[in-house]
Design a protein around this motif. Structure first.
Motif, PDB file in Angstrom:
ATOM      1  N   ASN A  11       0.825  -1.212   0.000  1.00 38.78           N
ATOM      2  CA  ASN A  11       0.000   0.000   0.000  1.00 38.78           C
ATOM      3  C   ASN A  11       0.860   1.263   0.000  1.00 38.78           C
ATOM      4  O   ASN A  11       0.512   2.256  -0.642  1.00 38.78           O
ATOM      5  CB  ASN A  11      -0.948   0.014   1.193  1.00 38.78           C
ATOM      6  CG  ASN A  11      -2.090  -0.977   1.034  1.00 38.78           C
ATOM      7  OD1 ASN A  11      -2.429  -1.368  -0.086  1.00 38.78           O
ATOM      8  ND2 ASN A  11      -2.690  -1.390   2.138  1.00 38.78           N
ATOM      9  N   ASP A  69      -8.053   1.709  -8.497  1.00 41.83           N
ATOM     10  CA  ASP A  69      -8.378   1.644  -7.066  1.00 41.83           C
ATOM     11  C   ASP A  69      -8.076   0.218  -6.620  1.00 41.83           C
ATOM     12  O   ASP A  69      -8.912  -0.681  -6.762  1.00 41.83           O
ATOM     13  CB  ASP A  69      -9.850   1.994  -6.841  1.00 41.83           C
ATOM     14  CG  ASP A  69     -10.229   1.955  -5.372  1.00 41.83           C
ATOM     15  OD1 ASP A  69      -9.312   2.025  -4.524  1.00 41.83           O
ATOM     16  OD2 ASP A  69     -11.421   1.831  -5.071  1.00 41.83           O
ATOM     17  N   LYS A  71      -7.272  -2.604  -3.905  1.00 39.32           N
ATOM     18  CA  LYS A  71      -7.381  -2.965  -2.494  1.00 39.32           C
ATOM     19  C   LYS A  71      -6.259  -3.916  -2.091  1.00 39.32           C
ATOM     20  O   LYS A  71      -5.714  -3.841  -1.005  1.00 39.32           O
ATOM     21  CB  LYS A  71      -8.733  -3.630  -2.222  1.00 39.32           C
ATOM     22  CG  LYS A  71      -9.937  -2.769  -2.572  1.00 39.32           C
ATOM     23  CD  LYS A  71     -10.027  -1.555  -1.660  1.00 39.32           C
ATOM     24  CE  LYS A  71     -11.334  -0.805  -1.830  1.00 39.32           C
ATOM     25  NZ  LYS A  71     -11.555  -0.282  -3.194  1.00 39.32           N
ATOM     26  N   SER A  72      -5.929  -4.847  -2.992  1.00 43.04           N
ATOM     27  CA  SER A  72      -4.879  -5.833  -2.736  1.00 43.04           C
ATOM     28  C   SER A  72      -4.025  -5.953  -3.986  1.00 43.04           C
ATOM     29  O   SER A  72      -4.520  -6.386  -5.029  1.00 43.04           O
ATOM     30  CB  SER A  72      -5.490  -7.189  -2.381  1.00 43.04           C
ATOM     31  OG  SER A  72      -4.489  -8.203  -2.402  1.00 43.04           O
ATOM     32  N   TYR A  76      -4.852  -8.023  -7.385  1.00 43.11           N
ATOM     33  CA  TYR A  76      -5.031  -7.280  -8.634  1.00 43.11           C
ATOM     34  C   TYR A  76      -4.103  -7.807  -9.724  1.00 43.11           C
ATOM     35  O   TYR A  76      -4.530  -8.084 -10.849  1.00 43.11           O
ATOM     36  CB  TYR A  76      -4.766  -5.788  -8.410  1.00 43.11           C
ATOM     37  CG  TYR A  76      -4.694  -5.028  -9.717  1.00 43.11           C
ATOM     38  CD1 TYR A  76      -5.844  -4.632 -10.377  1.00 43.11           C
ATOM     39  CD2 TYR A  76      -3.449  -4.747 -10.311  1.00 43.11           C
ATOM     40  CE1 TYR A  76      -5.775  -3.970 -11.592  1.00 43.11           C
ATOM     41  CE2 TYR A  76      -3.381  -4.095 -11.527  1.00 43.11           C
ATOM     42  CZ  TYR A  76      -4.542  -3.704 -12.159  1.00 43.11           C
ATOM     43  OH  TYR A  76      -4.469  -3.055 -13.372  1.00 43.11           O
TER      44      TYR A  76
END
Length: 199
Positions: A11, A69, A71-72, A76
């Motif tokens: 992240n 966008d 999240k992981s 992805y």
């Protein structure tokens, strides 16, 4: 203070990459290149083809960094590689089928349309499974169980407006995904192939 990119979380790397930090992208590239290539090789049995697919996926990550966008990151990238593999395998299957039908040209169009329909259905099934939970459930209750908005609202303990919202969200994602799939694989849209019910 010098940033140690190898010590950052995914992240943190994504945040820096969105702010045009090439070093963050380089770390993501190095961190995931080998495992993604292994996935590609497992399915293609071709090192060069696997590397080409992974390179395209990772470069796409960089080029669309401000729009995505994620999240992981592992999820992805894994999904992106598998989708690219699916497209490659689909094209190869279609070519093989078409070669096999060359002696019977009158059947060519029917065979191609059936293959197009199968590939699209498989692709859309994958998209549905990756929808947000409520949107996925609303869509499945509507399409697979043929429940009405009121019935879905009662089953999920939601208001009819909420059900409509999640349905609209699901259909928007599916329509966008279908458009991308058609543009990539097929010379003409598949709207005529019986898939209007899906969207």
């Amino acid at each position: 203070m010098r940033i140690r990119y190898t010590e950052l979380t995914d992240n943190e790397l994504l945040f820096l990459m969105r702010n045009n930090k090439e070093e963050a992208f380089t770390e993501i590239y190095n961190r995931y290149w080998e495992r993604l290539t292994a996935i590609g090789y497992y399915h293609t049995k071709s090192k060069s083809q696997a590397e080409e697919i992974v390179n395209d996926v990772l470069m796409g990550l960089w080029l669309r960094k401000k729009k995505l966008d994620i999240k992981s990151l592992p999820a992805y990238l894994g999904t992106a590689v598998k989708f690219s593999l699916f497209k490659v395998i689909s094209r190869e299957k279609r070519r093989n089928e078409i070669r096999a039908m060359q002696e019977f040209p009158e059947q060519h169009n029917d065979t191609t349309e059936r293959l197009d329909a199968i590939f699209l259905q498989e692709y859309l099934d994958q998209i549905v499974e990756h929808l947000p939970e409520k949107a996925r459930l609303v869509f499945k209750y509507s399409r697979e169980q043929e429940l009405s908005i009121k019935e879905i609202a009662k089953k999920m303990e939601l208001s009819p407006k909420a059900v409509e919202y999640h349905m609209t969200k699901a259909l928007k994602v599916l329509k966008g995904s279908m458009d991308k799939f058609n543009r990539f694989l097929f010379p003409s849209p598949l709207w005529r192939s019986g898939f209007r019910f899906f969207i």
